[in-house]
Design a protein around this motif. Structure first.
Motif, short mmCIF file in Angstrom:
data_model
loop_
_atom_site.label_atom_id
_atom_site.label_comp_id
_atom_site.label_asym_id
_atom_site.label_seq_id
_atom_site.Cartn_x
_atom_site.Cartn_y
_atom_site.Cartn_z
N PRO A 156 26.87 -23.55 94.38
CA PRO A 156 25.79 -22.72 93.79
C PRO A 156 24.81 -24.04 93.32
O PRO A 156 25.24 -25.05 92.97
CB PRO A 156 26.61 -22.19 92.63
N THR A 157 23.61 -23.48 93.12
CA THR A 157 22.46 -24.46 92.32
C THR A 157 22.59 -24.05 90.93
O THR A 157 22.91 -22.86 90.62
CB THR A 157 21.25 -24.14 93.25
N THR A 158 21.94 -24.90 90.15
CA THR A 158 22.06 -24.69 88.82
C THR A 158 20.93 -23.64 88.14
O THR A 158 21.29 -23.03 87.01
CB THR A 158 21.59 -26.03 88.00
N THR A 178 26.24 -25.43 79.95
CA THR A 178 25.30 -26.72 79.88
C THR A 178 24.71 -26.64 81.30
O THR A 178 23.43 -27.15 81.48
CB THR A 178 26.14 -27.94 79.92
N LEU A 179 25.27 -26.43 82.53
CA LEU A 179 24.65 -26.40 83.49
C LEU A 179 24.02 -25.25 84.30
O LEU A 179 22.97 -25.54 84.87
CB LEU A 179 25.60 -27.04 84.57
N PHE A 180 24.62 -24.06 83.77
CA PHE A 180 24.10 -23.04 84.29
C PHE A 180 23.40 -22.08 83.46
O PHE A 180 22.65 -21.01 83.81
CB PHE A 180 25.12 -22.22 85.26
N ALA A 228 33.49 -27.40 94.21
CA ALA A 228 32.46 -28.71 93.55
C ALA A 228 32.96 -29.14 92.14
O ALA A 228 34.07 -28.57 91.77
CB ALA A 228 31.00 -28.12 93.45
N LEU A 229 32.29 -30.13 91.87
CA LEU A 229 32.82 -30.65 90.46
C LEU A 229 31.62 -30.51 89.47
O LEU A 229 30.55 -30.51 90.09
CB LEU A 229 33.03 -32.01 90.36
N LEU A 230 31.88 -30.32 88.19
CA LEU A 230 30.66 -30.10 87.33
C LEU A 230 30.66 -31.33 86.58
O LEU A 230 29.76 -31.39 85.59
CB LEU A 230 31.15 -28.80 86.63
N GLN A 231 31.22 -32.23 86.67
CA GLN A 231 31.02 -33.53 86.17
C GLN A 231 31.67 -34.79 87.27
O GLN A 231 32.23 -34.39 87.90
CB GLN A 231 31.57 -33.57 84.97
N VAL A 283 29.32 -33.25 93.63
CA VAL A 283 29.13 -33.09 92.14
C VAL A 283 27.94 -32.31 92.21
O VAL A 283 26.83 -32.61 92.13
CB VAL A 283 29.26 -34.37 91.50
N ILE A 284 27.86 -31.40 91.02
CA ILE A 284 26.59 -30.46 90.81
C ILE A 284 26.02 -31.40 89.49
O ILE A 284 26.67 -31.27 88.41
CB ILE A 284 26.96 -29.18 90.41
N LYS A 285 24.71 -31.63 89.68
CA LYS A 285 24.24 -32.36 88.53
C LYS A 285 23.03 -31.54 87.70
O LYS A 285 22.76 -30.33 88.23
CB LYS A 285 23.28 -33.43 89.08
N ALA A 286 23.00 -31.86 86.48
CA ALA A 286 22.11 -31.05 85.63
C ALA A 286 20.56 -30.85 86.21
O ALA A 286 19.96 -31.87 86.69
CB ALA A 286 22.14 -31.73 84.33
N GLY A 287 20.24 -29.52 86.45
CA GLY A 287 18.79 -29.57 86.93
C GLY A 287 18.68 -29.49 88.55
O GLY A 287 17.62 -29.53 88.95
N SER A 288 19.71 -29.57 89.13
CA SER A 288 19.75 -29.45 90.54
C SER A 288 19.56 -27.92 91.12
O SER A 288 19.83 -26.98 90.63
CB SER A 288 21.30 -29.72 91.14
#
Length: 331
Positions: A156-158, A178-180, A228-231, A283-288
């Protein structure tokens, strides 16, 4: 000559397997309580002096029995079992020592400073950056992971507002918001309920510590997987008093051998079904705003530092237990 080399390789492999099987068999005969009985390993020269130990000839190892599968107690006879118990048995065997496994909860610093134990296992590297004790290299990789059902492959995207189940007041739920955003979080009471929500359709994904989540899915007989990883990955390490340099050296050597001899892979397979390779997970990054195939191993050091600063990871509560309200980040 080629046949001889193949035979030698095969014999070495069998010797390693036999050694690990013996150690894991000993671990199943461990303690019948929090800190009472101990097993006797095969006779081996003691490599750590008694002056470095709180109890002659014995390695006292602290674990957290509220953090399954790292450690927990059996319902039938309250024996302490888990990944960290097997690691403790291997470490003690390498040092030619007996082992006592002690439940010290989630306060390794106090257990070491009070002299309750010699070593504490299951210490999350990212939660102990400023701790007043020595830390080994990680012996077990982990991180906040996003799980999906067997049919789920999309990352998923943020900005996609996916419904994600996570344990309330945990590091995982904090990372989800924090991410979503708050609207994505579907709060649950514990890891078991988190994966039940995923498989009932109440949430599209589940967020959990990678080790805790994999074990929860396995024991619930769900065919779930990490998508995915969230960090960026962190890991569990061993902690020893800063002043005990002799034991630090022995523990560092044992941790190195856990990886180099393939022992950790066998222990992970026993408890998780297979070793986890988190370095190849997205890894899903903040703001992706779009899916990324960036693996954690390819992430640059500066990006990892920026993520840690943005997420405030060190202030987040621990996974696998109810966190105190005052420790949780404001939502």
């Amino acid at each position: 000559m080629r046949t001889q080399r193949m035979e030698e390789t095969r014999m070495k492999r069998w010797r390693v397997i036999a050694l690990v099987c013996t150690i894991l068999a000993c671990a199943t005969l461990m303690l019948a309580g929090c800190n009472s009985e101990s097993y006797s390993p095969a006779a081996k020269d003691q490599t750590v002096t008694d002056s470095a130990l709180g109890k002659s000839g014995t390695l006292r190892v602290g674990v957290n029995t509220s953090a399954a599968p790292l450690a927990g107690q059996t319902q039938s006879d309250s024996r302490i079992v888990g990944i960290d118990v097997d690691v403790a048995a291997y470490m003690a065997d390498q040092m030619g020592l007996k082992v006592d496994v002690v439940d010290v909860g989630n306060n390794p610093e106090s257990a070491l400073s009070d002299g309750q134990v010699d070593v504490v296992l299951g210490v999350l590297v990212s939660d102990a950056e400023d701790a007043d004790f020595w830390k080994s290299e990680p012996y077990l990789a982990t991180g906040v992971a996003l799980f999906g059902t067997a049919a789920e492959s999309a990352v998923p995207t943020t900005d996609s507002n996916p419904k994600i189940a996570a344990q309330a007041s945990s590091k995982s739920s904090w990372q989800v918001t924090t991410l979503f955003g708050d609207g994505s979080l579907v709060q649950q009471d514990d890891p078991k309920a988190t994966f039940a929500a995923l498989n009932s359709g109440a949430a599209r994904y589940a967020a959990s510590d990678a080790i805790v989540g994999t074990y929860a899915a396995k024991t619930s007989e769900y065919d779930d997987k990490i998508v995915a990883l969230l960090q960026d990955p962190t890991g569990y390490c061993a902690a020893v008093s800063k002043s005990n340099t002799e034991l630090q050296s022995a523990v560092a050597s044992a941790v190195n051998e856990l990886a180099n001899k393939g022992v950790m892979d066998i222990i992970e397979s026993k408890w998780l079904g297979a070793p986890l390779d988190l370095d190849k997970i997205t890894v899903i990054k903040a703001g992706s705003s779009e899916s990324t195939s960036e693996s954690s191993s390819a992430a640059s050091e500066s990006a990892a530092s920026a993520e840690a600063a943005a997420s405030g990871e060190a202030a987040a509560p621990a996974e696998g237990e109810q966190a105190a309200e005052q420790a949780a980040p404001a939502e």
